[in-house]
Motif scaffolding. Structure first.
Motif, PDB file in Angstrom:
ATOM      1  N   GLN A  66       0.828  -1.198   0.000  1.00  0.00           N
ATOM      2  CA  GLN A  66       0.000   0.000   0.000  1.00  0.00           C
ATOM      3  C   GLN A  66       0.864   1.249   0.000  1.00  0.00           C
ATOM      4  O   GLN A  66       0.584   2.207  -0.717  1.00  0.00           O
ATOM      5  CB  GLN A  66      -0.923   0.000   1.218  1.00  0.00           C
ATOM      6  CG  GLN A  66      -1.891   1.160   1.245  1.00  0.00           C
ATOM      7  CD  GLN A  66      -2.904   1.021   2.362  1.00  0.00           C
ATOM      8  OE1 GLN A  66      -3.028  -0.034   2.983  1.00  0.00           O
ATOM      9  NE2 GLN A  66      -3.640   2.077   2.625  1.00  0.00           N
ATOM     10  N   LYS A  67       1.943   1.225   0.774  1.00  0.00           N
ATOM     11  CA  LYS A  67       2.887   2.340   0.780  1.00  0.00           C
ATOM     12  C   LYS A  67       4.168   1.921   1.482  1.00  0.00           C
ATOM     13  O   LYS A  67       4.212   0.914   2.187  1.00  0.00           O
ATOM     14  CB  LYS A  67       2.289   3.576   1.448  1.00  0.00           C
ATOM     15  CG  LYS A  67       1.927   3.395   2.912  1.00  0.00           C
ATOM     16  CD  LYS A  67       1.346   4.688   3.490  1.00  0.00           C
ATOM     17  CE  LYS A  67       0.922   4.507   4.945  1.00  0.00           C
ATOM     18  NZ  LYS A  67       0.373   5.764   5.515  1.00  0.00           N
ATOM     19  N   GLU A  69       7.431   3.792   3.796  1.00  0.00           N
ATOM     20  CA  GLU A  69       7.849   4.999   4.497  1.00  0.00           C
ATOM     21  C   GLU A  69       9.226   4.782   5.114  1.00  0.00           C
ATOM     22  O   GLU A  69       9.512   3.688   5.604  1.00  0.00           O
ATOM     23  CB  GLU A  69       6.854   5.350   5.610  1.00  0.00           C
ATOM     24  CG  GLU A  69       5.461   5.659   5.131  1.00  0.00           C
ATOM     25  CD  GLU A  69       4.501   5.898   6.285  1.00  0.00           C
ATOM     26  OE1 GLU A  69       3.509   6.610   6.081  1.00  0.00           O
ATOM     27  OE2 GLU A  69       4.758   5.357   7.386  1.00  0.00           O
ATOM     28  N   ARG A  78       9.451   1.180   6.487  1.00  0.00           N
ATOM     29  CA  ARG A  78       8.237   0.577   7.030  1.00  0.00           C
ATOM     30  C   ARG A  78       7.303   0.266   5.869  1.00  0.00           C
ATOM     31  O   ARG A  78       6.909   1.158   5.109  1.00  0.00           O
ATOM     32  CB  ARG A  78       7.561   1.515   8.023  1.00  0.00           C
ATOM     33  CG  ARG A  78       6.241   0.957   8.607  1.00  0.00           C
ATOM     34  CD  ARG A  78       5.611   1.915   9.609  1.00  0.00           C
ATOM     35  NE  ARG A  78       6.425   2.000  10.833  1.00  0.00           N
ATOM     36  CZ  ARG A  78       7.246   2.992  11.124  1.00  0.00           C
ATOM     37  NH1 ARG A  78       7.382   4.014  10.266  1.00  0.00           N
ATOM     38  NH2 ARG A  78       7.934   3.000  12.244  1.00  0.00           N
ATOM     39  N   LEU A  79       6.972  -1.003   5.696  1.00  0.00           N
ATOM     40  CA  LEU A  79       6.065  -1.430   4.637  1.00  0.00           C
ATOM     41  C   LEU A  79       4.647  -1.496   5.190  1.00  0.00           C
ATOM     42  O   LEU A  79       4.425  -1.985   6.301  1.00  0.00           O
ATOM     43  CB  LEU A  79       6.454  -2.811   4.107  1.00  0.00           C
ATOM     44  CG  LEU A  79       7.917  -3.061   3.737  1.00  0.00           C
ATOM     45  CD1 LEU A  79       8.083  -4.493   3.256  1.00  0.00           C
ATOM     46  CD2 LEU A  79       8.368  -2.080   2.680  1.00  0.00           C
ATOM     47  N   LYS A  80       3.701  -1.012   4.422  1.00  0.00           N
ATOM     48  CA  LYS A  80       2.289  -1.159   4.763  1.00  0.00           C
ATOM     49  C   LYS A  80       1.655  -2.043   3.707  1.00  0.00           C
ATOM     50  O   LYS A  80       1.602  -1.695   2.519  1.00  0.00           O
ATOM     51  CB  LYS A  80       1.596   0.204   4.801  1.00  0.00           C
ATOM     52  CG  LYS A  80       0.134   0.128   5.222  1.00  0.00           C
ATOM     53  CD  LYS A  80      -0.023  -0.369   6.651  1.00  0.00           C
ATOM     54  CE  LYS A  80      -1.493  -0.335   7.067  1.00  0.00           C
ATOM     55  NZ  LYS A  80      -1.685  -0.849   8.439  1.00  0.00           N
ATOM     56  N   ARG A  82      -1.379  -4.554   1.922  1.00  0.00           N
ATOM     57  CA  ARG A  82      -2.810  -4.551   1.668  1.00  0.00           C
ATOM     58  C   ARG A  82      -3.177  -5.849   0.987  1.00  0.00           C
ATOM     59  O   ARG A  82      -2.358  -6.448   0.280  1.00  0.00           O
ATOM     60  CB  ARG A  82      -3.175  -3.369   0.766  1.00  0.00           C
ATOM     61  CG  ARG A  82      -4.658  -3.039   0.744  1.00  0.00           C
ATOM     62  CD  ARG A  82      -4.964  -2.068  -0.392  1.00  0.00           C
ATOM     63  NE  ARG A  82      -5.000  -2.763  -1.675  1.00  0.00           N
ATOM     64  CZ  ARG A  82      -4.977  -2.140  -2.851  1.00  0.00           C
ATOM     65  NH1 ARG A  82      -4.883  -0.830  -2.901  1.00  0.00           N
ATOM     66  NH2 ARG A  82      -5.037  -2.836  -3.975  1.00  0.00           N
ATOM     67  N   SER A 103       1.837 -10.073  11.547  1.00  0.00           N
ATOM     68  CA  SER A 103       1.417  -8.672  11.471  1.00  0.00           C
ATOM     69  C   SER A 103      -0.090  -8.641  11.317  1.00  0.00           C
ATOM     70  O   SER A 103      -0.634  -9.137  10.336  1.00  0.00           O
ATOM     71  CB  SER A 103       2.083  -7.959  10.292  1.00  0.00           C
ATOM     72  OG  SER A 103       1.559  -6.651  10.145  1.00  0.00           O
ATOM     73  N   ASP A 105      -1.901  -5.717  11.401  1.00  0.00           N
ATOM     74  CA  ASP A 105      -2.318  -4.495  10.697  1.00  0.00           C
ATOM     75  C   ASP A 105      -1.604  -4.290   9.364  1.00  0.00           C
ATOM     76  O   ASP A 105      -1.770  -3.255   8.720  1.00  0.00           O
ATOM     77  CB  ASP A 105      -2.103  -3.273  11.579  1.00  0.00           C
ATOM     78  CG  ASP A 105      -0.636  -3.032  11.908  1.00  0.00           C
ATOM     79  OD1 ASP A 105       0.210  -3.849  11.505  1.00  0.00           O
ATOM     80  OD2 ASP A 105      -0.340  -2.023  12.577  1.00  0.00           O
ATOM     81  N   THR A 107       1.675  -4.048   8.869  1.00  0.00           N
ATOM     82  CA  THR A 107       2.926  -3.298   8.983  1.00  0.00           C
ATOM     83  C   THR A 107       4.110  -4.250   9.106  1.00  0.00           C
ATOM     84  O   THR A 107       4.094  -5.171   9.924  1.00  0.00           O
ATOM     85  CB  THR A 107       2.895  -2.361  10.202  1.00  0.00           C
ATOM     86  OG1 THR A 107       1.835  -1.418  10.028  1.00  0.00           O
ATOM     87  CG2 THR A 107       4.213  -1.611  10.337  1.00  0.00           C
ATOM     88  N   VAL A 108       5.131  -4.031   8.291  1.00  0.00           N
ATOM     89  CA  VAL A 108       6.374  -4.805   8.338  1.00  0.00           C
ATOM     90  C   VAL A 108       7.531  -3.809   8.341  1.00  0.00           C
ATOM     91  O   VAL A 108       7.604  -2.940   7.467  1.00  0.00           O
ATOM     92  CB  VAL A 108       6.497  -5.759   7.138  1.00  0.00           C
ATOM     93  CG1 VAL A 108       7.878  -6.431   7.111  1.00  0.00           C
ATOM     94  CG2 VAL A 108       5.389  -6.808   7.172  1.00  0.00           C
ATOM     95  N   VAL A 109       8.423  -3.934   9.307  1.00  0.00           N
ATOM     96  CA  VAL A 109       9.562  -3.023   9.420  1.00  0.00           C
ATOM     97  C   VAL A 109      10.841  -3.754   9.009  1.00  0.00           C
ATOM     98  O   VAL A 109      11.139  -4.844   9.514  1.00  0.00           O
ATOM     99  CB  VAL A 109       9.699  -2.483  10.857  1.00  0.00           C
ATOM    100  CG1 VAL A 109      10.982  -1.654  10.997  1.00  0.00           C
ATOM    101  CG2 VAL A 109       8.484  -1.639  11.216  1.00  0.00           C
TER     102      VAL A 109
END
Length: 399
Positions: A66-67, A69, A78-80, A82, A103, A105, A107-109
């Motif tokens: 999804q995005k 950051e 930080r991977l988001k 979907r 995970s 939500d 989120t993967v760091v």
């Protein structure tokens, strides 16, 4: 791996791809520099290849990005995630030799230890989506590397450190299939469609096969009623338009036909969208003139989304066309059709599936031999503009 992602990854990966060169954004001479042959570099104007194709033509994915950051502290990303799975529970991921993690939500760091040494740090992360019933998706991979500034300094070059997505089969979409489905039939409208056309829908067939069956039935029904519609047709819904013309009280043209077909598809569970097209001349006659000036004629067409093929497919009932192919590749979407129609080398290979409501037969013919050749080359010409509308009322345009 998907074509659009290939392009992104190629551009991201290119600096490190040749002879193990270290990544750097500097790939062209600066203005005023000389080449190895001591020839002055002429003034240059850089143009970027930009396309919104992947926004206009999203596909579904069990897992996608999804995005991304940057981390607020330290080095990393930080991977988001979907998922288009309807019953998603969570994600399972594993980076290098570390234990698997969950995970909830998405989120993967991915973090790196900046040791300020001239050494590349590499990570490879495997990600799966898990459903509430315990089913698991295939495993997706994303490789992310960190090239510290000391790596470049060791070769006498001043560069920042770079964190680069090297390889992945995760898409980074900017829209979803559902974003482009504007029609949301009520229960009463779904019941109407099921009663009228439900017998044409076979759950054992693919979405595009069912869409073809529906399209042929509508072409049979609407063929005698084609013509210029009255203003009243703009004031009523798609099924009311169908009833009005079938009663012999009005006529319909491309926009009405596209409305009726797409609404019937959506009412029967087949995602479908309308695409408009026209191109106004930048300089128009005075406001009180009795005409407007178009560079490209207006038309309304449709695309349905095939869950089985995971892609959009073009169908145009106005021209009695069920689909298009490039040789054995297809069916095509409308953007692909537009490109191939305007490329002479590919036009010779383009084929059209035509339907004849008089004989109720279909045939696949070369586009250049099709009875609709001139209409296609007119409406889908190179200078045409195509208008796609999303649920948030944003209208995107295919250049």
């Amino acid at each position: 791996m998907r074509i659009g992602l290939f392009l992104i990854l190629f551009l991201l990966n290119m600096p490190a791809a040749y002879s193990q060169q270290m990544p750097t954004p500097e790939t062209t001479p600066r203005q005023g520099e000389r080449t190895l042959m001591a020839t002055p570099v002429a003034k240059q104007h850089m143009l970027n290849y930009e396309t919104n194709y992947w926004q206009l033509y999203p596909r579904r994915a069990d897992v996608c990005l999804q995005k991304l950051e940057p981390l607020s502290n330290g080095v990393g990303v930080r991977l988001k995630l979907r998922s288009d799975l309807a019953n998603l529970s969570h994600y399972i991921y594993k980076t290098n030799n570390a234990p698997e993690q969950k995970s909830l939500d998405g989120t993967v760091v991915i973090a790196f230890d900046d040791q300020q040494k001239p050494e590349t740090q590499r990570t490879s992360t495997q990600i799966r989506a898990i459903t509430t019933s315990g089913d698991t998706s295939i495993s997706y991979k994303i490789d992310i590397n960190f090239y510290p500034k000391e790596l470049y300094a060791a070769s006498g070059r001043t560069e920042p450190g770079w964190v680069i997505i090297q390889n992945t089969d995760l898409m980074l979409p900017t829209s979803r299939v559902e974003d482009w489905i504007l029609q949301h039939p009520t229960k009463a409208e779904k019941d109407y469609a099921k009663k009228k056309w439900g017998h044409l829908i076979d759950p054992k067939r693919s979405d595009d096969q069912n869409a073809w069956a529906l399209a042929k039935s509508l072409m049979d029904d609407l063929d005698p009623h084609r013509g210029i519609p009255s203003d009243e047709m703009n004031k009523i819904g798609a099924f009311a338009q169908y009833e009005r013309v079938m009663a012999g009280n009005d006529h319909l043209w491309c926009g009405n036909i596209a409305d009726i077909f797409s609404y019937a598809c959506n009412a029967l569970g087949i995602p479908c969208r309308r695409i408009g097209m026209n191109r106004h001349n930048p300089v128009q006659p005075p406001a009180d003139a009795p005409y407007r000036l178009l560079l490209a004629e207006g038309h309304g067409t449709t695309e349905m989304f095939s869950a089985q093929k995971n892609q959009w497919l073009w169908i145009d009932l106005t021209f009695y066309i069920l689909g298009a192919y490039l040789g054995e590749e297809g069916p095509l979407n409308m953007a692909e059709l537009h490109h191939h129609l305007n490329d002479p080398a590919r036009l010779s290979r383009l084929q059209i599936v035509e339907y004849d409501p008089q004989t109720r037969t279909e045939r696949r013919v070369p586009a250049l031999e099709s009875g609709k050749r001139d209409a296609l080359l007119n409406y889908f010409k190179q200078d045409q503009e195509f208008h796609y509308t999303k649920n948030n009322a944003e209208t995107a345009r295919l250049p």
